[in-house]
Structures are given as structure tokens and as C-alpha cells.
Design a protein around this motif. Structure first.
Motif, PDB file in Angstrom:
ATOM      1  N   LYS A  16      18.387   8.282  33.167  1.00 30.06           N
ATOM      2  CA  LYS A  16      18.299   7.277  34.246  1.00 30.06           C
ATOM      3  C   LYS A  16      17.600   6.003  33.775  1.00 30.06           C
ATOM      4  O   LYS A  16      18.124   4.909  33.942  1.00 30.06           O
ATOM      5  CB  LYS A  16      17.526   7.824  35.458  1.00 30.06           C
ATOM      6  CG  LYS A  16      18.208   8.952  36.178  1.00 30.06           C
ATOM      7  CD  LYS A  16      17.495   9.273  37.479  1.00 30.06           C
ATOM      8  CE  LYS A  16      16.033   9.625  37.318  1.00 30.06           C
ATOM      9  NZ  LYS A  16      15.759  10.860  36.608  1.00 30.06           N
ATOM     10  N   SER A  34      10.984   3.944  39.734  1.00 36.68           N
ATOM     11  CA  SER A  34      10.224   4.479  40.873  1.00 36.68           C
ATOM     12  C   SER A  34       9.437   5.725  40.477  1.00 36.68           C
ATOM     13  O   SER A  34       8.374   6.009  41.041  1.00 36.68           O
ATOM     14  CB  SER A  34      11.137   4.761  42.068  1.00 36.68           C
ATOM     15  OG  SER A  34      11.952   5.867  41.806  1.00 36.68           O
ATOM     16  N   GLY A  35       9.941   6.476  39.485  1.00 36.48           N
ATOM     17  CA  GLY A  35       9.208   7.658  39.010  1.00 36.48           C
ATOM     18  C   GLY A  35       7.846   7.260  38.455  1.00 36.48           C
ATOM     19  O   GLY A  35       6.859   7.994  38.597  1.00 36.48           O
ATOM     20  N   ARG A  91       3.139   9.056  31.019  1.00 39.48           N
ATOM     21  CA  ARG A  91       4.267   9.807  30.430  1.00 39.48           C
ATOM     22  C   ARG A  91       3.812  11.131  29.847  1.00 39.48           C
ATOM     23  O   ARG A  91       4.627  11.910  29.371  1.00 39.48           O
ATOM     24  CB  ARG A  91       4.961   8.979  29.326  1.00 39.48           C
ATOM     25  CG  ARG A  91       5.366   7.582  29.745  1.00 39.48           C
ATOM     26  CD  ARG A  91       6.456   7.589  30.779  1.00 39.48           C
ATOM     27  NE  ARG A  91       6.588   6.285  31.416  1.00 39.48           N
ATOM     28  CZ  ARG A  91       7.348   6.047  32.464  1.00 39.48           C
ATOM     29  NH1 ARG A  91       8.049   7.017  33.022  1.00 39.48           N
ATOM     30  NH2 ARG A  91       7.407   4.859  32.996  1.00 39.48           N
ATOM     31  N   SER A 100       5.546  16.322  40.394  1.00 37.37           N
ATOM     32  CA  SER A 100       6.470  16.791  41.434  1.00 37.37           C
ATOM     33  C   SER A 100       5.704  17.251  42.666  1.00 37.37           C
ATOM     34  O   SER A 100       6.134  17.005  43.799  1.00 37.37           O
ATOM     35  CB  SER A 100       7.373  17.908  40.906  1.00 37.37           C
ATOM     36  OG  SER A 100       8.396  17.343  40.117  1.00 37.37           O
ATOM     37  N   ARG A 109       5.044   9.550  49.770  1.00 35.45           N
ATOM     38  CA  ARG A 109       6.414   9.029  49.782  1.00 35.45           C
ATOM     39  C   ARG A 109       6.522   7.794  50.667  1.00 35.45           C
ATOM     40  O   ARG A 109       7.141   6.802  50.309  1.00 35.45           O
ATOM     41  CB  ARG A 109       7.412  10.090  50.266  1.00 35.45           C
ATOM     42  CG  ARG A 109       7.392  11.361  49.465  1.00 35.45           C
ATOM     43  CD  ARG A 109       8.756  12.019  49.456  1.00 35.45           C
ATOM     44  NE  ARG A 109       9.716  11.230  48.728  1.00 35.45           N
ATOM     45  CZ  ARG A 109       9.834  11.226  47.403  1.00 35.45           C
ATOM     46  NH1 ARG A 109       9.085  11.992  46.660  1.00 35.45           N
ATOM     47  NH2 ARG A 109      10.725  10.456  46.810  1.00 35.45           N
ATOM     48  N   GLY A 129      15.470   6.730  40.300  1.00 37.99           N
ATOM     49  CA  GLY A 129      14.576   7.705  40.927  1.00 37.99           C
ATOM     50  C   GLY A 129      15.318   8.929  41.410  1.00 37.99           C
ATOM     51  O   GLY A 129      16.247   9.424  40.748  1.00 37.99           O
ATOM     52  N   ASP A 131      15.558   9.401  45.218  1.00 38.53           N
ATOM     53  CA  ASP A 131      15.961   9.170  46.618  1.00 38.53           C
ATOM     54  C   ASP A 131      16.321   7.699  46.844  1.00 38.53           C
ATOM     55  O   ASP A 131      16.239   7.215  47.955  1.00 38.53           O
ATOM     56  CB  ASP A 131      14.806   9.551  47.556  1.00 38.53           C
ATOM     57  CG  ASP A 131      13.542   8.743  47.268  1.00 38.53           C
ATOM     58  OD1 ASP A 131      13.466   8.126  46.186  1.00 38.53           O
ATOM     59  OD2 ASP A 131      12.640   8.709  48.127  1.00 38.53           O
ATOM     60  N   ARG A 180      10.500  21.111  37.789  1.00 38.75           N
ATOM     61  CA  ARG A 180      10.593  19.860  38.538  1.00 38.75           C
ATOM     62  C   ARG A 180      11.924  19.742  39.266  1.00 38.75           C
ATOM     63  O   ARG A 180      11.987  19.272  40.399  1.00 38.75           O
ATOM     64  CB  ARG A 180      10.359  18.668  37.618  1.00 38.75           C
ATOM     65  CG  ARG A 180       8.877  18.510  37.320  1.00 38.75           C
ATOM     66  CD  ARG A 180       8.626  17.600  36.173  1.00 38.75           C
ATOM     67  NE  ARG A 180       9.142  16.277  36.421  1.00 38.75           N
ATOM     68  CZ  ARG A 180       9.431  15.403  35.457  1.00 38.75           C
ATOM     69  NH1 ARG A 180       9.278  15.728  34.208  1.00 38.75           N
ATOM     70  NH2 ARG A 180       9.865  14.218  35.753  1.00 38.75           N
ATOM     71  N   ASP A 184      11.804  19.089  43.096  1.00 37.10           N
ATOM     72  CA  ASP A 184      12.389  17.815  43.544  1.00 37.10           C
ATOM     73  C   ASP A 184      13.575  18.029  44.488  1.00 37.10           C
ATOM     74  O   ASP A 184      13.790  17.246  45.411  1.00 37.10           O
ATOM     75  CB  ASP A 184      12.854  16.963  42.344  1.00 37.10           C
ATOM     76  CG  ASP A 184      11.689  16.500  41.468  1.00 37.10           C
ATOM     77  OD1 ASP A 184      10.528  16.629  41.912  1.00 37.10           O
ATOM     78  OD2 ASP A 184      11.938  16.018  40.349  1.00 37.10           O
TER      79      ASP A 184
END
Ligand code: DC
Length: 226
Positions: A16, A34-35, A91, A100, A109, A129, A131, A180, A184
Motif C-alpha cells: 500500500k 494513515s497507518g 516502524r 492493532s 479512531r 490504510g 478504512d 494483525r 484489523d
């Protein structure tokens, strides 16, 4: 051409961020990871010993968190937490192991989605991300959902960590990714799922350049048809 919003979702380590970064660079769009925001919150919570089950502590901590992105001299966006560059720190595996759980918290969120919407209000953005196409920008003109086989995802993540100077056992990475994926996609608050109008790209057998190429083509077709 009019600017559009590009949402790239999918499981961890499916390519991604590699895709989103390059697509943004080629289109001269802003890239938002976004992560990285959920990772920065996790780092703050760990450093300040925030009890995830205590809503008051979580809410006070969220009020004290300011996340922003700065493009470095090499053209890459880096994450800042309260003015400190945390790009490398977020990271690390200690963050991957907790992120998570932190991102299942409703208040976390809500705070992140609100910031993400502000960042994307002028369009011309690529955000990756879990969502983005379903919750953050349900009206995004282009939604992409990336998938890949677990073995390939794990090797890619191992290489990425190695390039940052961390040698992590492949079995540990597979365990972390599997866990995760489960958290997730089964959480109550905005679980990871493909938006109905998202286009799936399986990156198992294609190169990063091919991934980028596919998304750019889709983006251009969306810009023309606007
Ligand atoms: O993309 P990443 O692996 O850096 O994301 C880290 C974690 O953050 C991921 O396991 C779930 C969470 N996340 C999320 O819940 N929603 C997003 N939009 C992005 C990430």
C-alpha cells in the motif's frame, strides 16, 4: 484536470505505502500514511504508559497528541509526533505488536478519522490504510484494495525492516501479520473490508512499478470522467 481523492486500502504489507507514495509523487498529490498516525498514537501510549482500557486516560492522551507529516530532503514524507520525528521508531516491531490493539479503540479512531478528513478536504490526496474507502472518504473517486499472498507479504516486510537496520525472523513477521489481519478485520469499529466500489489489485506476482502503473491509469481515467 480536476484533483481527485485516491483511497488505497488492504492488509498489512501488501504494498500500500509503496504504491501510494509513488502514485502521489507522479501525480504531484499529497501522500498521507494513515497507518503511521495509528503507529504514532501507539508510541505515545507506550511511552506514557496509557492504560488502553481507561477511557479517561485515553481521551486525555489523545488531546495531547499532535501528528503531522513533513517531506524530507529526499522527497519522502516523515511522521512527526508532537514536533519530534518518529518515522524510524514507529516502524519497529514493538509498535507493530501493539498498534492493532490501539486502533480498535473507538476514541482513537474518531480522533484519527477527523484529522484525516481535514488533511484530505482539498482533494489531490492519496491516503492508504484500512478504512479509507469505507469510512474516511466514502466518496473517494478512486478506491483501490490491495491483496497479496502471506509469504510474499512477509518477505517484503522483512526486507523493509532490514533496510531500516532491523533483522527480524520471518516466522515472527508471519505471526505478527496474521494476528494483525485478524484484529484489523474483525474489530467492531470500522473493520478492514473492501469497499463495494473498490478495485482489487493482487500484488503477489507484479512489481512495484506495475502496481503504480495500474493505479495511475485508473486515476487518470477517473480524472477524465469527472
Ligand atoms: O499500514 P500499517 O501496517 O502501518 O498500519 C498499522 C496498523 O494501524 C494496522 O495494523 C491497523 C491500523 N490502521 C487502521 O486501523 N486504520 C487505518 N486506516 C490504518 C491503519
Amino acid at each position: 484536470m480536476k484533483k481527485i481523492t485516491i483511497a488505497i486500502d488492504g492488509f498489512s504489507a501488501c504494498g500500500k505505502s509503496t504504491t501510494a507514495k509513488e502514485v502521489a509523487r507522479e501525480l504531484n498529490y499529497r501522500y498521507i500514511d494513515s497507518g503511521a498516525m495509528y503507529r504514532a498514537v501507539t508510541l505515545y501510549f507506550l511511552e506514557h504508559h496509557i492504560a488502553l482500557t481507561n477511557p479517561r486516560e485515553v481521551s486525555t492522551a489523545l488531546d495531547a497528541i499532535h501528528i503531522n507529516f513533513v517531506v524530507n530532503s529526499k522527497g519522502f514524507s516523515e511522521t512527526f509526533l508532537n514536533g519530534v520525528n518518529v518515522e524510524k521508531e514507529i516502524r519497529k516491531m514493538r509498535i507493530s505488536e501493539q498498534v492493532s490493539a490501539v486502533s480498535t479503540i473507538k476514541a482513537v479512531r474518531e480522533a484519527m478519522v477527523s484529522q484525516q478528513r481535514k488533511l484530505g478536504k482539498d482533494k489531490g490526496i492519496v491516503m492508504d490504510g484500512r478504512d479509507i474507502g469505507t469510512v474516511v472518504f466514502p466518496g473517494a473517486e478512486l478506491k483501490v484494495f490491495l491483496t497479496a499472498d502471506m509469504q510474499v507479504r512477509a518477505y517484503r516486510r522483512q526486507l523493509e525492516l532490514l533496510n531500516r537496520g532491523d533483522l527480524v525472523d520471518i516466522e515472527d513477521i508471519i505471526e505478527n501479520l496474521t494476528q494483525r489481519d485478524r484484529i484489523d478485520s474483525t474489530r467492531v469499529e470500522s473493520p478492514l473490508k473492501k469497499a463495494e466500489d473498490a478495485i482489487t489489485i493482487d500484488t503477489t506476482n507484479i512489481t512495484a512499478d506495475e502496481q503504480v502503473d495500474k493505479v495511475i491509469r485508473l486515476a487518470i481515467s477517473r480524472m477524465i470522467s469527472r
